[in-house]
Design an enzyme around this catalytic site. Structure first.
Site, PDB file in Angstrom:
ATOM      1  N   CYS A 131       0.865  -1.187   0.000  1.00 43.51           N
ATOM      2  CA  CYS A 131       0.000   0.000   0.000  1.00 43.51           C
ATOM      3  C   CYS A 131       0.900   1.235   0.000  1.00 43.51           C
ATOM      4  O   CYS A 131       2.080   1.130  -0.355  1.00 43.51           O
ATOM      5  CB  CYS A 131      -0.968  -0.015   1.189  1.00 43.51           C
ATOM      6  SG  CYS A 131      -0.167   0.020   2.807  1.00 43.51           S
ATOM      7  N   ASN A 163       2.320   1.509   4.350  1.00 44.55           N
ATOM      8  CA  ASN A 163       2.639   0.248   5.049  1.00 44.55           C
ATOM      9  C   ASN A 163       2.326   0.343   6.551  1.00 44.55           C
ATOM     10  O   ASN A 163       3.005  -0.276   7.381  1.00 44.55           O
ATOM     11  CB  ASN A 163       4.099  -0.178   4.812  1.00 44.55           C
ATOM     12  CG  ASN A 163       4.397  -1.631   5.190  1.00 44.55           C
ATOM     13  OD1 ASN A 163       5.509  -1.965   5.570  1.00 44.55           O
ATOM     14  ND2 ASN A 163       3.418  -2.500   5.109  1.00 44.55           N
ATOM     15  N   CYS A 212      -1.403   0.845   7.356  1.00 46.37           N
ATOM     16  CA  CYS A 212      -2.833   0.522   7.490  1.00 46.37           C
ATOM     17  C   CYS A 212      -3.211  -0.746   6.705  1.00 46.37           C
ATOM     18  O   CYS A 212      -3.372  -1.823   7.284  1.00 46.37           O
ATOM     19  CB  CYS A 212      -3.707   1.695   7.041  1.00 46.37           C
ATOM     20  SG  CYS A 212      -3.640   3.115   8.162  1.00 46.37           S
ATOM     21  N   ARG A 213      -3.331  -0.626   5.385  1.00 46.91           N
ATOM     22  CA  ARG A 213      -3.913  -1.727   4.607  1.00 46.91           C
ATOM     23  C   ARG A 213      -2.993  -2.932   4.425  1.00 46.91           C
ATOM     24  O   ARG A 213      -3.399  -4.075   4.653  1.00 46.91           O
ATOM     25  CB  ARG A 213      -4.383  -1.211   3.240  1.00 46.91           C
ATOM     26  CG  ARG A 213      -5.526  -0.222   3.342  1.00 46.91           C
ATOM     27  CD  ARG A 213      -5.695   0.576   2.072  1.00 46.91           C
ATOM     28  NE  ARG A 213      -4.551   1.448   1.819  1.00 46.91           N
ATOM     29  CZ  ARG A 213      -4.366   2.154   0.714  1.00 46.91           C
ATOM     30  NH1 ARG A 213      -5.267   2.078  -0.254  1.00 46.91           N
ATOM     31  NH2 ARG A 213      -3.316   2.928   0.574  1.00 46.91           N
ATOM     32  N   SER A 214      -1.747  -2.698   3.987  1.00 47.07           N
ATOM     33  CA  SER A 214      -0.891  -3.872   3.693  1.00 47.07           C
ATOM     34  C   SER A 214      -0.423  -4.627   4.943  1.00 47.07           C
ATOM     35  O   SER A 214      -0.372  -5.858   4.907  1.00 47.07           O
ATOM     36  CB  SER A 214       0.272  -3.513   2.759  1.00 47.07           C
ATOM     37  OG  SER A 214       1.146  -2.579   3.341  1.00 47.07           O
ATOM     38  N   ASP A 240      -8.454   3.607   1.451  1.00 52.13           N
ATOM     39  CA  ASP A 240      -7.465   4.004   2.454  1.00 52.13           C
ATOM     40  C   ASP A 240      -8.200   4.514   3.689  1.00 52.13           C
ATOM     41  O   ASP A 240      -8.911   5.512   3.622  1.00 52.13           O
ATOM     42  CB  ASP A 240      -6.594   5.116   1.859  1.00 52.13           C
ATOM     43  CG  ASP A 240      -5.435   5.471   2.759  1.00 52.13           C
ATOM     44  OD1 ASP A 240      -5.429   5.016   3.913  1.00 52.13           O
ATOM     45  OD2 ASP A 240      -4.557   6.205   2.295  1.00 52.13           O
TER      46      ASP A 240
END
Ligand code: 4NP
Length: 155
Positions: A8, A11, A13-15, A124
């Site tokens: 993401c 690095n 939040c999402r990934s 996001d």
């Protein structure tokens, strides 16, 4: 063994969420797969995931507290077999570093694993609410479940 990388922007939040959920499923389903995550930016190198991401994942039974952010690098295009990006901007940034067609072929939008060909993005949550973090968790969990089924049958 297959090596998969989630990518993401930050690095945090999402990934890392995808990495932590996949590690959780790896243990649960005894998957033979290596898992990592990275961000295309250098904004948060060395940091733990966002506190809100950690708290929401914990509420859902997934520990992310031990993860640390790192930046995506060109060598990741050789190290990993599958590179799953969260949105179109990550896709553009990762593909910009790929010199060879075999590297480009490894890169895809993560949600295409669940919704093939739809080119959907993981939103996001950084500027979102608590509810956004929960929605992102459920979306990412569903995609990881789908992927774990595919990797359990892969040599
Ligand atoms: P991520 O979310 O890409 O899912 O880790 C973000 C984290 C930080 C920022 C943007 C997005 N930031 O601008 O610092």
């Amino acid at each position: 063994m297959q090596k998969i990388l989630f990518v993401c922007l930050g690095n945090i939040c999402r990934s890392p969420l995808a990495e932590g959920i996949m590690l959780h499923l790896k243990t649960k389903k005894n998957l033979q797969v290596e898992i990592d995550s990275a961000g295309t930016s250098n904004y948060h190198i060395g940091e733990a995931p966002d506190k809100r991401t950690i708290a929401n994942a914990k509420k859902n039974g997934v520990d992310l507290s031990f993860l640390r952010a790192r930046q995506f690098s060109e060598t990741d295009l050789d190290t990993f077999n599958f590179i799953y990006v969260m949105d179109q901007s990550n896709l553009k940034n990762v593909l910009a570093l790929a010199k060879h067609p075999y590297q480009k072929e490894k890169v895809s939008l993560f949600l295409n694993a669940v919704y093939p060909g739809k080119d959907l993005e993981v939103p996001d949550p950084y500027y979102g609410t608590e509810q956004t973090f929960e929605e992102v968790f459920q979306l990412v969990y569903k995609a990881c479940e789908q992927l774990s089924g595919e990797f359990s049958s892969m040599p």
